[in-house]
Design a protein around this motif. Structure first.
Motif, short mmCIF file in Angstrom:
data_model
loop_
_atom_site.label_atom_id
_atom_site.label_comp_id
_atom_site.label_asym_id
_atom_site.label_seq_id
_atom_site.Cartn_x
_atom_site.Cartn_y
_atom_site.Cartn_z
N ARG A 1 2.01 -2.29 -0.48
CA ARG A 1 2.81 -3.48 -0.77
C ARG A 1 2.58 -4.59 0.24
NH1 ARG A 1 8.04 0.40 -1.41
NH2 ARG A 1 7.64 1.13 -3.54
N MET B 1 10.10 -3.32 -0.98
CA MET B 1 9.94 -3.07 0.46
C MET B 1 11.29 -3.06 1.16
SD MET B 1 6.47 -4.87 1.89
CE MET B 1 6.62 -3.94 3.42
N SER C 1 -1.45 -3.05 -5.74
CA SER C 1 -0.46 -2.62 -4.75
C SER C 1 -0.35 -1.10 -4.69
CB SER C 1 0.91 -3.24 -5.05
OG SER C 1 1.36 -2.87 -6.33
N ASP D 1 6.42 0.26 3.33
CA ASP D 1 5.12 0.05 2.70
C ASP D 1 4.57 1.30 2.03
OD1 ASP D 1 2.96 -1.49 1.95
OD2 ASP D 1 1.80 -1.03 3.74
N ASN E 1 6.49 -7.00 -5.04
CA ASN E 1 6.54 -6.03 -3.94
C ASN E 1 7.61 -6.25 -2.89
OD1 ASN E 1 3.99 -4.29 -4.41
ND2 ASN E 1 3.20 -6.36 -4.57
N LYS F 1 3.22 3.49 -0.75
CA LYS F 1 2.52 3.07 -1.95
C LYS F 1 3.24 3.60 -3.18
CE LYS F 1 -1.99 2.90 0.31
NZ LYS F 1 -3.37 3.40 0.32
N THR G 1 -0.69 -6.44 -0.22
CA THR G 1 -0.64 -7.23 -1.44
C THR G 1 0.18 -8.50 -1.24
OG1 THR G 1 -0.78 -5.19 -2.73
CG2 THR G 1 -0.13 -7.18 -3.90
#
Length: 427
Positions: free
Chosen positions: A295, A344, A290, A410, A340, A412, A298
């Motif tokens: 995210r 988010m 991820s 999203d 994840n 990283k 993934t």
């Protein structure tokens, strides 16, 4: 500033006991309701959803109540002691009611057990942040989650070893084994953790990083832009949908395994244990993946993997060892989602609203866990047990569709500074 892993281990004993109980509850209570009291699937589903309904109201209430507690033992410890003691007493009445075919006693004992578990769940979870400086809570939460997984695996092992074959096995040894773990864990916690003393020490050492010190001043409450709000709505829908699929399988699997695949006794627990262990092992690689691909990708990969496994499971009409491979993949897919999804959601909010949006996340996940046992139970009872995995496929596929509309949250994540942080996921 370094995390005291030994102290965090002892703090996590309360969560270990909670996880051990819920693993047993989800797998054994439906079997008792079906095989001993011959309830229909819809009613079983309604009873299995009762703990989530109670949690929506009771967990915040007892959490606030413990915030206001001022006892010589601390804010959380009295709730943990009383709740565990009450839960152990009432849960041991459940196999007694099963052996004597006393449905009234069983329902009363079950309600009191769930009330006792709700009484100390929020205070037990709150104990870690109370006794951990803010910069170290991520590492500490990783330890807590790992201990929760250990508690769950313990119950699965006990189910496999202690539940005999036949429609009416004696569940008392299993309940005693879980009750013993719960009691031992909390006794060890009380012997090693002096809540008030540790809270005072931490406040003196880290006045800006523990409760009671300087608080963050960043303001929340700012409105989201329409684009971000749209992404938030779709990821919340996704959360509801994948919990609907996953919880249906975990809640009904013990009955499905016996009815469709012919697995006798507690053998079904082996599949669930494979999924749990696979999830634990996969946390580190998922954290690496991820951080490189993001995210959303993934999560979508995890949803696809789980959907394919649900679909494949439908075609098995009897148990085959390859099924364990599928459950390992389900555990990996679920870990990809759980690592994840909450980050988010909170990524989309303002800094001061993290608690608010975390609450929204749990509202949608709990709503799914209230809805799906009832609805899936109705379908299992009125259509066929074979509908379980197609049901999971439909809702899991819908979750993938809604995730395609999520355009925010999203960013990283940075690479972890230590291996243990990769285990810091939502439970």
């Amino acid at each position: 500033m370094k995390l005291n892993y030994k102290r965090t281990f002892f703090i996590g004993l309360a969560f270990l006991s909670i996880s051990a109980f819920w693993q047993m509850y989800d797998n054994i209570i439906p079997l008792i309701l079906q095989n001993s009291f011959h309830l229909n699937e819809t009613l079983i589903g309604a009873i299995m959803a009762m703990d989530n309904v109670l949690a929506v109201f009771l967990l915040p209430f007892f959490g606030v109540l413990s915030d206001r507690c001022k006892s010589p033992m601390g804010k959380r410890t009295p709730f943990i002691i009383v709740g565990t003691l009450a839960a152990v007493i009432f849960m041991l009445l459940l196999p007694v009611a099963d052996d004597t075919d006393n449905l009234a006693l069983f329902i009363a004992a079950l309600g009191l057990t769930l009330l006792a578990m709700a009484f100390y769940r929020s205070p037990a979870v709150a104990l870690m942040p109370d006794l951990t400086p803010k910069p170290l809570r991520s590492k500490a939460n990783a330890v807590i989650n790992l201990m929760g997984a250990v508690g769950g695996v313990y119950s699965l092992i006990m189910i496999s070893l202690l539940v005999g074959n036949g429609d009416r096995p004696d569940y008392l040894p299993l309940f005693i084994s879980v009750a013993a773990l719960m009691g031992f864990a909390v006794i060890l916690l009380i012997a090693t953790i002096r809540e008030n003393k540790l809270a005072r020490q931490l406040l003196e050492e880290f006045p800006q990083n523990v409760e009671g010190g300087l608080q963050e001043t960043e303001k929340g409450g700012q409105s989201l832009t329409p684009e971000v709000k749209k992404s938030l709505i779709f990821i919340l829908l996704s959360i509801f949908l994948w919990f609907t699929a996953y919880n249906a399988v975990t809640t009904a699997f013990s009955r499905y395994a016996q009815t469709v695949w012919g697995i006798q006794g507690g053998g079904f627990a082996n599949c669930l244990m494979v999924a749990t262990v696979a999830a634990i092992i996969s946390y580190i690689p998922i954290g690496i993946v991820s951080s490189r691909i993001g995210r959303k990708k993934t999560i979508c990969g995890g949803v696809i993997l789980m959907t394919l496994c649900y679909l494949a499971a439908f075609f098995f009409t009897s148990y085959h060892p390859v099924i364990n491979v599928g459950f390992a993949c389900i555990g990996i897919g679920w870990a990809a989602i759980s690592v994840n999804s909450l980050p988010m959601v909170v990524e989309m909010c303002k800094g001061g609203d993290v608690g608010k949006y975390t609450g929204i996340y749990y509202t949608f996940s709990m709503a799914a866990q209230i809805f799906t046992p009832v609805f899936s139970g109705f379908l299992l009872g009125n259509v066929s047990y074979r509908i379980l995995f197609p049901y999971a496929v439909v809702f899991s596929a819908l979750a993938f569709v809604t995730m395609c509309f999520v355009k925010h949250g999203d960013s990283k994540p940075e690479r972890k500074t230590s291996v243990i942080e990769n285990f810091d996921v939502d439970d």
